[in-house]
Every structure is written in C-alpha cells, then in structure tokens.
Scaffold this active site. Structure first.
Site, PDB file in Angstrom:
ATOM      1  N   SER A  93     -30.074 -52.630  15.610  1.00  0.00           N
ATOM      2  CA  SER A  93     -31.501 -52.623  15.248  1.00  0.00           C
ATOM      3  C   SER A  93     -32.364 -52.345  16.476  1.00  0.00           C
ATOM      4  O   SER A  93     -33.574 -52.229  16.373  1.00  0.00           O
ATOM      5  CB  SER A  93     -31.913 -53.960  14.621  1.00  0.00           C
ATOM      6  OG  SER A  93     -31.636 -55.036  15.498  1.00  0.00           O
TER       7      SER A  93
ATOM      8  N   ASN B   4     -31.439 -66.204  15.013  1.00  0.00           N
ATOM      9  CA  ASN B   4     -32.089 -66.394  13.719  1.00  0.00           C
ATOM     10  C   ASN B   4     -33.499 -66.981  13.858  1.00  0.00           C
ATOM     11  O   ASN B   4     -34.422 -66.547  13.181  1.00  0.00           O
ATOM     12  CB  ASN B   4     -31.238 -67.286  12.817  1.00  0.00           C
ATOM     13  CG  ASN B   4     -29.877 -66.670  12.535  1.00  0.00           C
ATOM     14  OD1 ASN B   4     -29.649 -65.517  12.889  1.00  0.00           O
ATOM     15  ND2 ASN B   4     -28.985 -67.428  11.932  1.00  0.00           N
TER      16      ASN B   4
ATOM     17  N   THR C 211     -69.115 -45.086 -14.625  1.00  0.00           N
ATOM     18  CA  THR C 211     -68.020 -45.844 -15.236  1.00  0.00           C
ATOM     19  C   THR C 211     -67.217 -44.807 -16.023  1.00  0.00           C
ATOM     20  O   THR C 211     -67.798 -43.838 -16.527  1.00  0.00           O
ATOM     21  CB  THR C 211     -68.523 -46.951 -16.204  1.00  0.00           C
ATOM     22  OG1 THR C 211     -69.204 -46.326 -17.291  1.00  0.00           O
ATOM     23  CG2 THR C 211     -69.465 -47.928 -15.522  1.00  0.00           C
ATOM     24  N   HIS C 212     -65.921 -44.975 -16.072  1.00  0.00           N
ATOM     25  CA  HIS C 212     -65.035 -43.997 -16.742  1.00  0.00           C
ATOM     26  C   HIS C 212     -65.206 -42.592 -16.157  1.00  0.00           C
ATOM     27  O   HIS C 212     -64.971 -41.600 -16.847  1.00  0.00           O
ATOM     28  CB  HIS C 212     -65.294 -43.939 -18.254  1.00  0.00           C
ATOM     29  CG  HIS C 212     -65.355 -45.283 -18.912  1.00  0.00           C
ATOM     30  ND1 HIS C 212     -64.264 -45.868 -19.494  1.00  0.00           N
ATOM     31  CD2 HIS C 212     -66.380 -46.157 -19.049  1.00  0.00           C
ATOM     32  CE1 HIS C 212     -64.615 -47.057 -19.986  1.00  0.00           C
ATOM     33  NE2 HIS C 212     -65.892 -47.248 -19.718  1.00  0.00           N
TER      34      HIS C 212
ATOM     35  N   SER D   3     -56.750 -22.980   4.540  1.00  0.00           N
ATOM     36  CA  SER D   3     -55.559 -22.497   3.863  1.00  0.00           C
ATOM     37  C   SER D   3     -54.986 -21.331   4.654  1.00  0.00           C
ATOM     38  O   SER D   3     -55.729 -20.576   5.286  1.00  0.00           O
ATOM     39  CB  SER D   3     -55.935 -22.041   2.454  1.00  0.00           C
ATOM     40  OG  SER D   3     -54.978 -21.119   1.964  1.00  0.00           O
TER      41      SER D   3
ATOM     42  N   LYS E 253     -61.028 -21.276   1.837  1.00  0.00           N
ATOM     43  CA  LYS E 253     -60.779 -22.707   1.607  1.00  0.00           C
ATOM     44  C   LYS E 253     -61.164 -23.605   2.767  1.00  0.00           C
ATOM     45  O   LYS E 253     -60.987 -23.269   3.928  1.00  0.00           O
ATOM     46  CB  LYS E 253     -59.286 -22.939   1.319  1.00  0.00           C
ATOM     47  CG  LYS E 253     -58.786 -22.435  -0.009  1.00  0.00           C
ATOM     48  CD  LYS E 253     -59.471 -23.054  -1.227  1.00  0.00           C
ATOM     49  CE  LYS E 253     -59.173 -24.521  -1.385  1.00  0.00           C
ATOM     50  NZ  LYS E 253     -57.788 -24.762  -1.786  1.00  0.00           N
TER      51      LYS E 253
ATOM     52  N   ASN F 221     -60.414 -27.724   3.112  1.00  0.00           N
ATOM     53  CA  ASN F 221     -59.781 -28.793   2.338  1.00  0.00           C
ATOM     54  C   ASN F 221     -60.002 -30.182   2.938  1.00  0.00           C
ATOM     55  O   ASN F 221     -59.994 -30.333   4.155  1.00  0.00           O
ATOM     56  CB  ASN F 221     -58.278 -28.522   2.234  1.00  0.00           C
ATOM     57  CG  ASN F 221     -57.976 -27.211   1.537  1.00  0.00           C
ATOM     58  OD1 ASN F 221     -58.679 -26.827   0.603  1.00  0.00           O
ATOM     59  ND2 ASN F 221     -56.960 -26.504   2.008  1.00  0.00           N
TER      60      ASN F 221
ATOM     61  N   GLU G 194     -57.028 -36.892   1.500  1.00  0.00           N
ATOM     62  CA  GLU G 194     -55.830 -36.647   0.668  1.00  0.00           C
ATOM     63  C   GLU G 194     -54.605 -37.321   1.276  1.00  0.00           C
ATOM     64  O   GLU G 194     -53.796 -37.938   0.575  1.00  0.00           O
ATOM     65  CB  GLU G 194     -55.560 -35.142   0.557  1.00  0.00           C
ATOM     66  CG  GLU G 194     -56.567 -34.396  -0.292  1.00  0.00           C
ATOM     67  CD  GLU G 194     -56.295 -32.896  -0.248  1.00  0.00           C
ATOM     68  OE1 GLU G 194     -55.747 -32.386  -1.226  1.00  0.00           O
ATOM     69  OE2 GLU G 194     -56.628 -32.244   0.763  1.00  0.00           O
TER      70      GLU G 194
ATOM     71  N   TYR H  19     -30.446 -67.631   6.846  1.00  0.00           N
ATOM     72  CA  TYR H  19     -30.485 -66.274   7.389  1.00  0.00           C
ATOM     73  C   TYR H  19     -29.387 -65.415   6.753  1.00  0.00           C
ATOM     74  O   TYR H  19     -28.262 -65.862   6.563  1.00  0.00           O
ATOM     75  CB  TYR H  19     -30.296 -66.290   8.923  1.00  0.00           C
ATOM     76  CG  TYR H  19     -30.348 -64.878   9.485  1.00  0.00           C
ATOM     77  CD1 TYR H  19     -31.562 -64.265   9.745  1.00  0.00           C
ATOM     78  CD2 TYR H  19     -29.174 -64.140   9.679  1.00  0.00           C
ATOM     79  CE1 TYR H  19     -31.623 -62.954  10.189  1.00  0.00           C
ATOM     80  CE2 TYR H  19     -29.220 -62.828  10.131  1.00  0.00           C
ATOM     81  CZ  TYR H  19     -30.450 -62.240  10.381  1.00  0.00           C
ATOM     82  OH  TYR H  19     -30.507 -60.948  10.823  1.00  0.00           O
TER      83      TYR H  19
ATOM     84  N   GLN I  76     -32.685 -58.118   8.547  1.00  0.00           N
ATOM     85  CA  GLN I  76     -32.931 -57.114   9.588  1.00  0.00           C
ATOM     86  C   GLN I  76     -33.695 -55.914   9.022  1.00  0.00           C
ATOM     87  O   GLN I  76     -34.390 -55.210   9.742  1.00  0.00           O
ATOM     88  CB  GLN I  76     -31.588 -56.667  10.179  1.00  0.00           C
ATOM     89  CG  GLN I  76     -31.700 -55.606  11.253  1.00  0.00           C
ATOM     90  CD  GLN I  76     -30.396 -55.456  12.017  1.00  0.00           C
ATOM     91  OE1 GLN I  76     -29.950 -56.410  12.650  1.00  0.00           O
ATOM     92  NE2 GLN I  76     -29.784 -54.300  11.963  1.00  0.00           N
TER      93      GLN I  76
ATOM     94  N   LYS J  71     -37.849 -55.201   9.340  1.00  0.00           N
ATOM     95  CA  LYS J  71     -38.637 -54.692  10.481  1.00  0.00           C
ATOM     96  C   LYS J  71     -39.184 -53.282  10.293  1.00  0.00           C
ATOM     97  O   LYS J  71     -40.366 -53.031  10.532  1.00  0.00           O
ATOM     98  CB  LYS J  71     -37.794 -54.729  11.754  1.00  0.00           C
ATOM     99  CG  LYS J  71     -38.237 -55.784  12.754  1.00  0.00           C
ATOM    100  CD  LYS J  71     -37.622 -57.130  12.559  1.00  0.00           C
ATOM    101  CE  LYS J  71     -36.120 -57.126  12.613  1.00  0.00           C
ATOM    102  NZ  LYS J  71     -35.581 -58.250  11.801  1.00  0.00           N
TER     103      LYS J  71
HETATM  104  N1  ARG Z   1     -31.385 -58.053  14.464  1.00  0.00           N
HETATM  105  C1  ARG Z   1     -31.399 -59.242  13.699  1.00  0.00           C
HETATM  106  C2  ARG Z   1     -32.490 -59.210  12.640  1.00  0.00           C
HETATM  107  O1  ARG Z   1     -33.352 -58.413  12.774  1.00  0.00           O
HETATM  108  C3  ARG Z   1     -31.636 -60.415  14.601  1.00  0.00           C
HETATM  109  C4  ARG Z   1     -30.995 -61.682  14.114  1.00  0.00           C
HETATM  110  C5  ARG Z   1     -29.508 -61.488  14.064  1.00  0.00           C
HETATM  111  N2  ARG Z   1     -28.800 -62.687  13.734  1.00  0.00           N
HETATM  112  C6  ARG Z   1     -27.527 -62.631  13.419  1.00  0.00           C
HETATM  113  N3  ARG Z   1     -26.928 -63.734  13.177  1.00  0.00           N
HETATM  114  N4  ARG Z   1     -26.859 -61.518  13.396  1.00  0.00           N
HETATM  115  O2  ARG Z   1     -32.504 -59.918  11.690  1.00  0.00           O
END
Ligand code: ARG
Length: 464
Positions: free
Chosen positions: A27, A114, A159-160, A281, A287, A289, A294, A321, A326, A329
């Site tokens: 990660s 964790n 409205t509408h 365009s 054009k 735009n 958008e 956990y 993971q 993120k």
């Molecule tokens: N990269 C992990 C996450 O984003 C960090 C925690 C990992 N913990 C584990 N026991 N592997 O969740």
C-alpha cells in the site's frame, strides 16, 4: 532465510514472500501520503514511551532525531519508499532502525499497525476537515460577492424546470451559499467525532505495557481517546462520515454545474462564461463549451462511487481489523483530491461569470409568472385562496389565448373575472412588484436578500 527475516514477521516464516504477493499487498505506493501524520504519531508515542520508562531518554532523543531526519528526506524527495516494505509505517520504521539501531526497534512497543493506521487516517482527515472548511469558505465568499454584485436583478425562479415566479438572481445565488454553509457544519460535526486518539489500542485488545494513552492524545491535539480498543482498530465510520459530507458537497457542486451548463446554452443565454474558462471544439469552429461545470458534474459519479465503495467495504467485516480496510485509503484520497479540486475551480469560475441581466429580466416578464401574485392580491381582498386560484387560472387562460400577460388586460377586463380587482393590482403584476411583495424571513424581497447577504458578509469577513 536472511531475506525472509527482512520482514518484521520473518521469525515465524520459512519462505520469502513471493514477488507477486508483495506487489498485490503493498500500500506504500499510495499510503506514503500519510508520512507526516505517521511520523507525528510516532514522535508522540516515543515521548510517551520515555515518560513511562519503556525507552530511555537517550533512546527517545535518538528516535525523534531519526524521525525528523526521515521527514526532511521525504519532504526533499530523497527518501526511497520500498514496495517490499509494504506500507508507509514499515518503511519509516525500517529506515529509522537502519539509522539509529536498537532504539528504533523499540518504537513499536505497545503499538500495532492496526492502531497506527487508524491514527494516521484520523490525523489526515482532521487536517482535511480544516482544509475543506477553508475551501468552502472561499466558495461562500465567491457566491456572496456575486450576490452582492447583482443585487436587485430579477430572473425567473423555476420549479419542474418551468418558469414559476420572479426572484432576485442574488436570492438564487444565496441558495447555494446556504447549501455550502450546511456542508461546513457537516464537516465540523464529523471533525468533532473523529478527533479522538485510537493509539494504545494496539492490535485490538490493548497492551500489557503501561502506556499513557491520554498523554499521546494530548500531544497530538486530540480531544480525548477512543473508548474501546476493538472498535478503534476496526472502525472506519469517521472516514465514511467524511466522505459522505464530501459526497454532499459534490452534489451541491453538481447541481450548480447543471444550472451553469443550462444557463450558458443559447436556449437560456442567462450567463456567459469568460473565454479563458471554456474550451472549444476540434471540428466545429463556432463552439464554446462549458467544460468546467460539465467535468464537475461528471466527477460527481466518482465521488458518490467512493462513498459507495467505503460503505460496501465495511458491510461484511467481522471485528476487528481486517486487511480489507487497506482498501479505504485510495477511495478517501481520490475523494479528497476530486472534491477539493472541484471546489477550488468552481469558486474561480464564479468570478468569471457574467450574467445577462436583460435576458434574465425579460424571461421573468413572460409566462404569467405573476399569477400567484394576483391570487394573493385577491386573498388580501378577502377572496378565499382556493377561489382566487380558480379565478386567476381563468385569467391565465385568457392571457394564453391572447399571447399576453395579466398586466396587459384592462381594468374592465380584469374586473370581469372578480369584482375584488381594483386599479392597485397593476403594481403587483410586474416582476419587481412580485419580488418586492415577498418580505417574510427567507423570501426573495430585496430587504430580506440584502440582510442575508450582509449576514453572510459579516460571517465571512467580507467588507463590501
Ligand atoms: N496498510 C495497512 C492498512 O492500510 C496498515 C495496517 C496493516 N495491518 C496489518 N495487520 N497488516 O490497513
């Protein structure tokens, strides 16, 4: 064996991790974004470990010095994040140990990744709450400035998507101000709930080492500590709340975008967007735009998708956990990047709009938009509203037949619909008369809209 031992968990393993597994599970390619929060958390943890006699004062100093050096390297772009060290936590810890030796290896006492990742994400999102509050304030300022600039100009309210009643353009703009103000409230509320420290929850059961969780929390500016170590390691409500508030912000941006796309069309011609804020365009030379609104409208899909991804991610997870977490993120980061970029460009776009006030006013003058005013005039003269509605319906039918407005009918003709109608009716049958008569709190009358703008200016520190 030497290579297998290079992992923190190497002791139990007899084989090196497969390269494909490292690639699939890493990660660090994206969670390195959390480096500053990770280091801040580690420094607070180390200071607490020293206060509790778990590391010596000299070890604490070595840890802090090492972490500061790593921070400086990351910021200078010279730190090498290694995929085989999986995540931001292990990359930093390994670099620290390589630099300062045994003291570095003591940093993880009483801690797990964790609770560490739960901490980092809370710190990161707390910062984003503050940043988004600034962005929303800037958006509010842009809207209020436009509302002030165009104060007094009249347009049709819909409205509408059918012309309904005359309103002040400023009232319409201030409607968005209110939406973004509520968004600020939602984020402030979310910030309160996420501002507690999970550190000390360790893997999920807490630790037998004599940690002082409150000390770490205070050092990191948290209002307190989380109440349950299992919940702390398994919970991502705080991220869902944040992303949900972001989804709501982007919905507001999307509705505003939709209006700008419509209003800048030739069919409406209510607004022109400055050339530098449009594109053309590659084939049709004529054009121009409205790409920015958008794209904002389009990006709403990915923001709502991010929220849906997080909700779905959590739905089947047993305590506490799970590695699934993971996956939170990238969604969170994408939502943060998308929504902040949309907010910033929309605030800028608002400054680059010029409203075609004559077209707006002309649109409010056609289509019997004062019909409700005529009905309310009759109510003031003692006619029951339902009856008045019927009378005015017949007036409107006559106007449609003739292709005219109620104000084009003579007093004699109007009097034929109801004897309650007198000469004073005409003042009510113009867009200005209609707007001016709406004076209750929150309505579109000029004094009320002026007050709303003044209140917002005061709140935002704008000096018109
Ligand atoms: N990269 C992990 C996450 O984003 C960090 C925690 C990992 N913990 C584990 N026991 N592997 O969740």
């Amino acid at each position: 064996m030497a290579l297998a031992a290079a992992k923190p968990w190497g002791g139990r393993f007899s084989e090196q991790t497969a390269a494909s597994v490292e690639k699939f599970t890493e990660s660090v390619s994206y969670d390195q974004r959390l480096y500053a929060h990770d280091i801040a958390g580690s420094k607070a943890h180390a200071t607490m470990l020293a206060a509790q006699g778990i590391v010596s004062e000299a070890e604490r100093e070595a840890i802090i010095g090492g972490l500061d050096a790593i921070l400086a390297e990351i910021e200078a772009g010279t730190f090498l994040f290694r995929d085989e060290l999986e995540d931001v936590h292990m990359n930093i810890e390994r670099a620290l140990t390589e630099r300062i030796g045994a003291a570095g290896a003591k940093l993880h006492s009483g801690r797990s990744r964790n609770d560490q990742i739960a901490l980092d994400l809370r710190l990161y999102l707390r910062e984003q709450c503050d940043r988004f509050d600034e962005l929303l304030a800037a958006m509010g300022r842009a809207l209020v400035r436009r509302a002030r600039h165009y104060l007094g100009e009249i347009m049709p309210g819909y409205t509408h998507l059918q012309r309904a009643q005359p309103v002040l353009l400023s009232h319409h703009l201030m409607a968005y101000y209110e939406m973004f103000l509520r968004d600020r409230g939602r984020l402030a509320d979310c910030r309160k709930r996420l501002n507690v420290s999970p550190l000390g929850s360790a893997a999920m059961a807490g630790t037998s080492l004599p940690l002082d969780r409150e000390m770490v929390a205070a050092a990191l500016g948290f209002a307190g500590v989380t109440a349950n170590s299992m919940d702390s390691c398994g919970d991502r409500d705080f991220a869902i709340e944040f992303v949900s508030a972001c989804a709501q912000i982007h919905l507001h941006l999307s509705r505003l975008s939709e209006e700008l796309v419509l209003w800048s069309s030739q069919e409406f011609s209510f607004v022109s967007i400055a050339d530098r804020f449009c594109t053309g365009s590659s084939i049709m030379p004529q054009k121009k735009n409205p790409d920015i609104p958008e794209l904002i409208r389009g990006k709403t899909g990915r923001v709502l998708g991010g929220l849906m991804a997080l909700l779905t991610l959590m739905k089947g997870l047993p305590l506490t956990y799970n590695r699934d977490l993971q996956e939170d993120k990238e969604q969170v980061f994408d939502v943060v990047d998308t929504v902040s970029a949309s907010l910033a460009i929309m605030a800028e776009l608002l400054e680059n709009l010029s409203f075609n006030t004559e077209t707006l006013r002309a649109a409010a003058e056609r289509g019997c938009l004062v019909a409700t005013d005529l009905a309310e005039y009759l109510v003031e003269k003692g006619v029951p509203f339902r009856e008045a509605h019927g009378i005015v319906g017949r007036v409107v039918a006559r106007c449609l037949e003739r292709g005219c407005e109620p104000s084009d009918l003579s007093l004699a003709e109007l009097g034929g619909f109801s004897t309650a109608i007198g000469e004073d009716v005409y003042a009510r049958l113009t867009p200005t008369g209609s707007v001016n008569a709406r004076l209750a709190t929150g309505c579109t009358g000029l004094p009320r809209v002026t007050e709303a703008i003044e209140k917002a200016e005061q709140f935002l520190g704008i000096h018109p």
